[in-house]
Motif scaffolding. Structure first.
Motif, PDB file in Angstrom:
ATOM      1  N   ARG A  95      51.483  45.700  50.755  1.00 31.01           N
ATOM      2  CA  ARG A  95      50.185  45.035  50.615  1.00 31.01           C
ATOM      3  C   ARG A  95      50.194  44.301  49.271  1.00 31.01           C
ATOM      4  O   ARG A  95      50.208  44.927  48.225  1.00 31.01           O
ATOM      5  CB  ARG A  95      49.047  46.053  50.687  1.00 31.01           C
ATOM      6  CG  ARG A  95      48.865  46.685  52.056  1.00 31.01           C
ATOM      7  CD  ARG A  95      47.648  47.588  52.100  1.00 31.01           C
ATOM      8  NE  ARG A  95      47.829  48.792  51.311  1.00 31.01           N
ATOM      9  CZ  ARG A  95      48.324  49.932  51.788  1.00 31.01           C
ATOM     10  NH1 ARG A  95      48.688  50.017  53.057  1.00 31.01           N
ATOM     11  NH2 ARG A  95      48.454  50.991  51.006  1.00 31.01           N
ATOM     12  N   GLU A  96      50.173  43.002  49.353  1.00 35.75           N
ATOM     13  CA  GLU A  96      50.317  42.175  48.148  1.00 35.75           C
ATOM     14  C   GLU A  96      49.180  41.168  48.097  1.00 35.75           C
ATOM     15  O   GLU A  96      49.241  40.086  48.682  1.00 35.75           O
ATOM     16  CB  GLU A  96      51.678  41.467  48.163  1.00 35.75           C
ATOM     17  CG  GLU A  96      52.004  40.702  46.897  1.00 35.75           C
ATOM     18  CD  GLU A  96      53.381  40.057  46.972  1.00 35.75           C
ATOM     19  OE1 GLU A  96      53.766  39.414  45.979  1.00 35.75           O
ATOM     20  OE2 GLU A  96      54.056  40.183  48.016  1.00 35.75           O
ATOM     21  N   GLU A  97      48.089  41.550  47.423  1.00 37.48           N
ATOM     22  CA  GLU A  97      46.956  40.642  47.309  1.00 37.48           C
ATOM     23  C   GLU A  97      47.292  39.432  46.442  1.00 37.48           C
ATOM     24  O   GLU A  97      46.919  38.308  46.745  1.00 37.48           O
ATOM     25  CB  GLU A  97      45.753  41.387  46.718  1.00 37.48           C
ATOM     26  CG  GLU A  97      45.236  42.524  47.593  1.00 37.48           C
ATOM     27  CD  GLU A  97      44.037  43.216  46.973  1.00 37.48           C
ATOM     28  OE1 GLU A  97      43.538  42.689  45.948  1.00 37.48           O
ATOM     29  OE2 GLU A  97      43.601  44.247  47.502  1.00 37.48           O
ATOM     30  N   ASP A 100      51.795  48.665  47.093  1.00 32.81           N
ATOM     31  CA  ASP A 100      50.460  48.062  47.033  1.00 32.81           C
ATOM     32  C   ASP A 100      50.310  47.355  45.692  1.00 32.81           C
ATOM     33  O   ASP A 100      50.383  47.995  44.638  1.00 32.81           O
ATOM     34  CB  ASP A 100      49.389  49.141  47.190  1.00 32.81           C
ATOM     35  CG  ASP A 100      48.005  48.550  47.432  1.00 32.81           C
ATOM     36  OD1 ASP A 100      47.852  47.317  47.279  1.00 32.81           O
ATOM     37  OD2 ASP A 100      47.084  49.312  47.761  1.00 32.81           O
ATOM     38  N   ASP A 159      47.690  44.827  43.646  1.00 28.10           N
ATOM     39  CA  ASP A 159      46.338  44.254  43.717  1.00 28.10           C
ATOM     40  C   ASP A 159      46.029  43.281  42.579  1.00 28.10           C
ATOM     41  O   ASP A 159      44.879  42.892  42.383  1.00 28.10           O
ATOM     42  CB  ASP A 159      45.298  45.371  43.728  1.00 28.10           C
ATOM     43  CG  ASP A 159      45.322  46.210  42.449  1.00 28.10           C
ATOM     44  OD1 ASP A 159      46.076  45.859  41.516  1.00 28.10           O
ATOM     45  OD2 ASP A 159      44.587  47.213  42.382  1.00 28.10           O
ATOM     46  N   ARG A 208      46.453  43.912  39.367  1.00 28.57           N
ATOM     47  CA  ARG A 208      46.347  44.661  38.116  1.00 28.57           C
ATOM     48  C   ARG A 208      47.272  45.869  38.074  1.00 28.57           C
ATOM     49  O   ARG A 208      47.717  46.270  37.004  1.00 28.57           O
ATOM     50  CB  ARG A 208      44.901  45.142  37.913  1.00 28.57           C
ATOM     51  CG  ARG A 208      43.920  44.029  37.633  1.00 28.57           C
ATOM     52  CD  ARG A 208      44.129  43.477  36.239  1.00 28.57           C
ATOM     53  NE  ARG A 208      43.207  42.398  35.935  1.00 28.57           N
ATOM     54  CZ  ARG A 208      43.165  41.747  34.772  1.00 28.57           C
ATOM     55  NH1 ARG A 208      43.995  42.083  33.811  1.00 28.57           N
ATOM     56  NH2 ARG A 208      42.317  40.774  34.574  1.00 28.57           N
TER      57      ARG A 208
END
Length: 411
Positions: free
Chosen positions: A289-291, A327, A329, A331
């Motif tokens: 999951r790579e925002e 993951d 996000d 930050r």
């Protein structure tokens, strides 16, 4: 001209010029002093000035001996009455310059002793001059702009000596600090390159060893599977050589941006890592999951942690099932790798510890291994956390958390 400059040494020439300038200044002060004139002949001012200033010209060759010579010359000239009354401190300026150099090249304890000895000798010489020499000098016919006064002479001399020593000590401290920082940078770079090579070679050789073992066992019965294993070995070997070439290129380039390097691994390489582990018999469930795309340095760390964790699974638990979750996000980058442990109750391989096979003394989690240590170091670079533990239901869990700013620095 360049040949002569190089043969003499640029600093030696500068010192010679400084010594000549000091000799002219000291000589002029003796010829035209602010107070009573010396009882020495007028022509003697220049030889005295030359003797007092000469140590500056040779101070780099024998610093400690020249310091004693410079101080002795100033003291003798003062006690003998050959200096300028009211400007005695000027005769100790050569000592100040030599003391500065001594403080930059010798240990602080020795330079402090040199400062104390020079200051004590200068104070004693000034007191002797004003007690025994000065009363016998002829009085001037006009009021001096700088009247002779021994407390001023002593104060100026001691301040100059202290300033010279302090400046030299600060220069030495800065040089030592710079050298220590450079050594630390070299050590960090060596550790980084060693960590990179360990991750690359460890992962690839584990995969190659597994496939070679499979090929050896089924060589006669299933030749098609042997060809598939050899294809994996070939592909892994090529990618490993490319990675080693990239890492070693960092050493050859010496930081030259003109040197071309292969791109560093990153998030895009995670599916390939999972595919390599699957070819070694590990059922990998990869979730990414790579925002926001992380900075390159963070992406490399994520890749290396996943790579090392999968290497441990292949080497110590495979064939098994493993889940990889990444993951990002914007930050924090969070990594979790969990395996189910060896199937069918297969005992851990030599060097393995617990049920997951990762924590024994000979394995990567033990004192003799570097896998878990390397992952932990990567997490610490970003002020993050790292944990590696055996699961109660069987298997092993590796988790890392890398907090970062958008520019890739530690938060």
């Amino acid at each position: 001209m360049d040949w002569a400059w190089g043969r003499l040494g640029g600093k030696d020439v500068i010192d010679a010029v400084a010594a000549a300038a000091l000799a002219l200044t000291v000589g002029y002060a003796i010829v035209d002093p602010p107070g009573p004139s010396s009882w020495w002949p007028l022509w003697s001012a220049w030889p005295v000035a030359a003797v007092v200033s000469l140590p500056v010209a040779v101070r780099r060759r024998w610093p400690r001996a020249v310091l004693a010579l410079a101080c002795a010359a100033g003291v003798l000239a003062t006690v003998a009455g050959a200096v300028a009354a009211g400007m005695i401190w000027l005769s100790f300026v050569p000592t100040v310059l030599v003391l500065y150099l001594v403080a930059t090249v010798v240990p602080a304890g020795w330079s402090v002793a040199g400062l104390a000895a020079c200051a004590s000798a200068a104070v004693a010489a000034v007191l002797v001059f004003y007690a025994q020499v000065f009363p016998g000098l002829p009085a001037t016919g006009w009021k001096s702009e700088l009247p002779p006064y021994w407390p001023v002479e002593i104060g100026v001399t001691c301040v100059l000596l202290t300033a010279g020593w302090l400046t030299g000590t600060l220069v030495r401290w800065k040089r030592d600090t710079t050298a220590r920082l450079a050594e630390a940078a070299v050590a960090d770079e060596r550790r980084r390159i060693a960590r990179e090579l360990h991750d690359v070679i460890g992962h690839s050789m584990s995969l190659i060893a597994v496939k070679a073992t499979v090929a050896n066992h089924v060589a006669d019965a299933r030749p098609q599977e042997v060809r598939a294993a050899l294809a994996v070995i070939e592909q892994t070997s090529r990618s490993t050589l490319a990675e080693i070439h990239r890492v070693l290129g960092l050493l050859r380039s010496d930081g030259d941006p003109r040197e071309a390097h292969l791109p560093a691994p990153g998030m895009a390489g995670l599916p390939e890592l999972a595919a390599g582990a699957r070819s070694a018999g590990v059922e990998v469930d990869l979730t990414v999951r790579e925002e926001v795309a992380p900075p390159p340095a963070v992406a490399v760390s994520v890749y290396r942690i996943v790579q090392q964790a999968l290497t441990n699974v292949i080497t110590h638990a495979g064939p098994t099932r493993c889940s990889v979750t990444v993951d990002v996000d914007g930050r924090v980058a969070t990594i979790e790798v969990v395996d189910d442990g060896p199937r069918h109750g297969r005992p851990p391989r030599a060097g393995q510890g617990g049920p997951g096979g990762h924590g024994g003394p000979g394995g990567p989690g033990g004192p003799g291994g570097h896998g878990l240590i390397g992952m932990r170091e990567r997490a610490r670079m970003y002020g993050g956390t790292f944990s590696a533990e055996t699961r109660s239901e069987g298997g092993f869990r590796v988790a890392a958390r890398l907090p970062y700013d958008p520019n890739g620095t530690v938060t």
